[in-house]
Write a protein that holds these residues in place. Structure first.
Motif, PDB file in Angstrom:
ATOM      1  N   VAL A  95       0.839  -1.204   0.000  1.00  0.00           N
ATOM      2  CA  VAL A  95       0.000   0.000   0.000  1.00  0.00           C
ATOM      3  C   VAL A  95       0.872   1.252   0.000  1.00  0.00           C
ATOM      4  O   VAL A  95       0.641   2.199  -0.760  1.00  0.00           O
ATOM      5  N   SER A  96       1.892   1.257   0.850  1.00  0.00           N
ATOM      6  CA  SER A  96       2.787   2.407   0.952  1.00  0.00           C
ATOM      7  C   SER A  96       3.519   2.656  -0.359  1.00  0.00           C
ATOM      8  O   SER A  96       3.664   3.805  -0.803  1.00  0.00           O
ATOM      9  N   HIS A  97       3.983   1.593  -0.994  1.00  0.00           N
ATOM     10  CA  HIS A  97       4.704   1.723  -2.263  1.00  0.00           C
ATOM     11  C   HIS A  97       3.789   2.282  -3.351  1.00  0.00           C
ATOM     12  O   HIS A  97       4.193   3.148  -4.136  1.00  0.00           O
ATOM     13  N   ALA A  98       2.558   1.799  -3.399  1.00  0.00           N
ATOM     14  CA  ALA A  98       1.609   2.284  -4.405  1.00  0.00           C
ATOM     15  C   ALA A  98       1.294   3.757  -4.188  1.00  0.00           C
ATOM     16  O   ALA A  98       1.237   4.543  -5.140  1.00  0.00           O
ATOM     17  N   ALA A  99       1.100   4.141  -2.934  1.00  0.00           N
ATOM     18  CA  ALA A  99       0.759   5.530  -2.619  1.00  0.00           C
ATOM     19  C   ALA A  99       1.932   6.470  -2.878  1.00  0.00           C
ATOM     20  O   ALA A  99       1.738   7.637  -3.237  1.00  0.00           O
ATOM     21  N   ALA A 100       3.150   5.961  -2.712  1.00  0.00           N
ATOM     22  CA  ALA A 100       4.340   6.805  -2.871  1.00  0.00           C
ATOM     23  C   ALA A 100       4.494   7.320  -4.299  1.00  0.00           C
ATOM     24  O   ALA A 100       5.115   8.359  -4.530  1.00  0.00           O
ATOM     25  N   GLY A 101       3.933   6.613  -5.266  1.00  0.00           N
ATOM     26  CA  GLY A 101       4.057   7.032  -6.657  1.00  0.00           C
ATOM     27  C   GLY A 101       3.001   8.027  -7.099  1.00  0.00           C
ATOM     28  O   GLY A 101       3.007   8.462  -8.258  1.00  0.00           O
ATOM     29  N   ALA A 102       2.102   8.403  -6.194  1.00  0.00           N
ATOM     30  CA  ALA A 102       1.020   9.327  -6.544  1.00  0.00           C
ATOM     31  C   ALA A 102       1.516  10.768  -6.599  1.00  0.00           C
ATOM     32  O   ALA A 102       2.482  11.137  -5.933  1.00  0.00           O
ATOM     33  N   GLU A 103       0.826  11.591  -7.386  1.00  0.00           N
ATOM     34  CA  GLU A 103       1.232  12.984  -7.556  1.00  0.00           C
ATOM     35  C   GLU A 103       0.743  13.882  -6.431  1.00  0.00           C
ATOM     36  O   GLU A 103       1.293  14.962  -6.214  1.00  0.00           O
ATOM     37  N   ASN A 104      -0.303  13.466  -5.727  1.00  0.00           N
ATOM     38  CA  ASN A 104      -0.845  14.293  -4.651  1.00  0.00           C
ATOM     39  C   ASN A 104      -1.486  13.394  -3.600  1.00  0.00           C
ATOM     40  O   ASN A 104      -1.585  12.170  -3.781  1.00  0.00           O
ATOM     41  N   LEU A 105      -1.925  14.000  -2.504  1.00  0.00           N
ATOM     42  CA  LEU A 105      -2.485  13.235  -1.394  1.00  0.00           C
ATOM     43  C   LEU A 105      -3.741  12.466  -1.785  1.00  0.00           C
ATOM     44  O   LEU A 105      -3.938  11.321  -1.357  1.00  0.00           O
ATOM     45  N   TRP A 106      -4.592  13.101  -2.582  1.00  0.00           N
ATOM     46  CA  TRP A 106      -5.825  12.416  -2.963  1.00  0.00           C
ATOM     47  C   TRP A 106      -5.523  11.163  -3.784  1.00  0.00           C
ATOM     48  O   TRP A 106      -6.078  10.093  -3.539  1.00  0.00           O
ATOM     49  N   ASP A 107      -4.640  11.302  -4.749  1.00  0.00           N
ATOM     50  CA  ASP A 107      -4.264  10.145  -5.561  1.00  0.00           C
ATOM     51  C   ASP A 107      -3.578   9.075  -4.711  1.00  0.00           C
ATOM     52  O   ASP A 107      -3.709   7.878  -4.981  1.00  0.00           O
ATOM     53  N   ALA A 108      -2.844   9.512  -3.682  1.00  0.00           N
ATOM     54  CA  ALA A 108      -2.202   8.556  -2.778  1.00  0.00           C
ATOM     55  C   ALA A 108      -3.255   7.735  -2.042  1.00  0.00           C
ATOM     56  O   ALA A 108      -3.101   6.521  -1.856  1.00  0.00           O
ATOM     57  N   LEU A 109      -4.340   8.390  -1.622  1.00  0.00           N
ATOM     58  CA  LEU A 109      -5.440   7.683  -0.969  1.00  0.00           C
ATOM     59  C   LEU A 109      -6.051   6.655  -1.913  1.00  0.00           C
ATOM     60  O   LEU A 109      -6.237   5.487  -1.548  1.00  0.00           O
ATOM     61  N   VAL A 110      -6.343   7.083  -3.129  1.00  0.00           N
ATOM     62  CA  VAL A 110      -6.983   6.195  -4.103  1.00  0.00           C
ATOM     63  C   VAL A 110      -6.075   5.012  -4.447  1.00  0.00           C
ATOM     64  O   VAL A 110      -6.508   3.853  -4.430  1.00  0.00           O
ATOM     65  N   GLU A 111      -4.812   5.299  -4.756  1.00  0.00           N
ATOM     66  CA  GLU A 111      -3.889   4.229  -5.141  1.00  0.00           C
ATOM     67  C   GLU A 111      -3.650   3.259  -3.988  1.00  0.00           C
ATOM     68  O   GLU A 111      -3.542   2.043  -4.191  1.00  0.00           O
ATOM     69  N   GLY A 112      -3.554   3.789  -2.774  1.00  0.00           N
ATOM     70  CA  GLY A 112      -3.354   2.926  -1.617  1.00  0.00           C
ATOM     71  C   GLY A 112      -4.544   2.010  -1.380  1.00  0.00           C
ATOM     72  O   GLY A 112      -4.379   0.814  -1.100  1.00  0.00           O
ATOM     73  N   CYS A 113      -5.746   2.548  -1.505  1.00  0.00           N
ATOM     74  CA  CYS A 113      -6.954   1.732  -1.336  1.00  0.00           C
ATOM     75  C   CYS A 113      -7.057   0.669  -2.422  1.00  0.00           C
ATOM     76  O   CYS A 113      -7.405  -0.487  -2.153  1.00  0.00           O
ATOM     77  N   HIS A 114      -6.751   1.053  -3.653  1.00  0.00           N
ATOM     78  CA  HIS A 114      -6.786   0.090  -4.754  1.00  0.00           C
ATOM     79  C   HIS A 114      -5.803  -1.051  -4.513  1.00  0.00           C
ATOM     80  O   HIS A 114      -6.122  -2.223  -4.748  1.00  0.00           O
ATOM     81  N   GLU A 115      -4.607  -0.706  -4.034  1.00  0.00           N
ATOM     82  CA  GLU A 115      -3.592  -1.739  -3.822  1.00  0.00           C
ATOM     83  C   GLU A 115      -3.995  -2.688  -2.706  1.00  0.00           C
ATOM     84  O   GLU A 115      -3.710  -3.886  -2.770  1.00  0.00           O
ATOM     85  N   PHE A 116      -4.662  -2.173  -1.682  1.00  0.00           N
ATOM     86  CA  PHE A 116      -5.124  -3.052  -0.607  1.00  0.00           C
ATOM     87  C   PHE A 116      -6.098  -4.091  -1.159  1.00  0.00           C
ATOM     88  O   PHE A 116      -6.013  -5.277  -0.828  1.00  0.00           O
ATOM     89  N   VAL A 117      -7.016  -3.657  -2.005  1.00  0.00           N
ATOM     90  CA  VAL A 117      -7.982  -4.589  -2.589  1.00  0.00           C
ATOM     91  C   VAL A 117      -7.274  -5.586  -3.506  1.00  0.00           C
ATOM     92  O   VAL A 117      -7.579  -6.781  -3.499  1.00  0.00           O
ATOM     93  N   ARG A 118      -6.318  -5.103  -4.292  1.00  0.00           N
ATOM     94  CA  ARG A 118      -5.573  -6.013  -5.173  1.00  0.00           C
ATOM     95  C   ARG A 118      -4.790  -7.047  -4.365  1.00  0.00           C
ATOM     96  O   ARG A 118      -4.645  -8.200  -4.780  1.00  0.00           O
ATOM     97  N   ALA A 119      -4.262  -6.619  -3.232  1.00  0.00           N
ATOM     98  CA  ALA A 119      -3.483  -7.535  -2.391  1.00  0.00           C
ATOM     99  C   ALA A 119      -4.322  -8.718  -1.928  1.00  0.00           C
ATOM    100  O   ALA A 119      -3.789  -9.776  -1.600  1.00  0.00           O
TER     101      ALA A 119
END
Length: 217
Positions: A95-119
């Protein structure tokens, strides 16, 4: 009774991984044994489930003795606690790795949530972390492990989004609990689905709409 036994096995595990009272060479040997036991146990618990795995099975698969398992983890419950902790950390790292690649905080939230579901496609997540862990460790311990890993990351990004005004004041705390529950249930649903890939995509699209409802600017 349960709390006392759990505390004892947890302390045993902590002493072993910290190498208390051991020479440098013994510490490394102990750490190697711990890693081996954890790696084998993760695969066995994920494949068979907690109830179908015995310490003799773990010892045999690891090429070690039953006594070695007891020495490092104290009991089967202690071993499983360490396994759940490791799986929680692995998911949090993803989750942290996915969020780290986001351009802003909102995208970090979205990418982190998506990665949790994918996991959740990994049986270590849906079987160990979400099915067996609450039943074996109890809800209090399960919540502690979640709060220290993925739950912590979710709360942190929501707090930051609240501070910058992207979500309204007072929403961060309840949103963290609601989103966590929704994502955990989604992982379990997708894991049991006969069409997991399209159902996961549908769930992620629905999750995006749920997240979007929190955003005020």
């Amino acid at each position: 009774m349960y709390v006392s036994e759990h505390t004892h096995t947890l302390r045993t595990y902590q002493w072993v991984i910290e190498g208390v009272g051991l020479s440098p060479s013994k510490k490394e040997q102990s750490a190697t044994t711990t890693r081996t036991l954890l790696a084998v146990s993760v695969e066995m618990f994920a494949d068979r489930g907690y109830g179908a795995v015995g310490l003799d099975d773990v010892a045999q698969r690891s090429g070690l003795t039953r006594g070695a398992v007891y020495h490092h983890f104290g009991s089967k419950a202690g071993l499983f606690d360490a396994v759940v902790d490791q799986v929680q950390r692995e998911v949090a790292d993803r989750v942290s790795h996915a969020a780290a690649g986001a351009e802003n905080l909102w995208d970090a939230l979205v990418e982190g949530c998506h990665e949790f579901v994918r996991a959740g496609s990994d049986p270590r997540v849906h079987r160990i972390m979400l099915i067996d862990a609450p039943a074996v460790l109890g809800w209090q311990r399960w919540r502690e492990l979640d709060a220290a890993n993925s739950g912590r990351l979710l709360k942190e990004v929501l707090d930051e989004l609240q501070a910058e005004g992207t979500i309204a004041r007072g929403l961060a705390a309840p949103a963290a609990h609601l989103l966590s529950g929704a994502m955990n249930e989604t992982v379990l649903w997708v894991a049991q689905s006969e069409t997991p890939d399209p159902d996961r995509d549908s769930a992620l699209a629905t999750l995006d709409r749920l997240l979007g409802s929190l955003r005020q600017r």
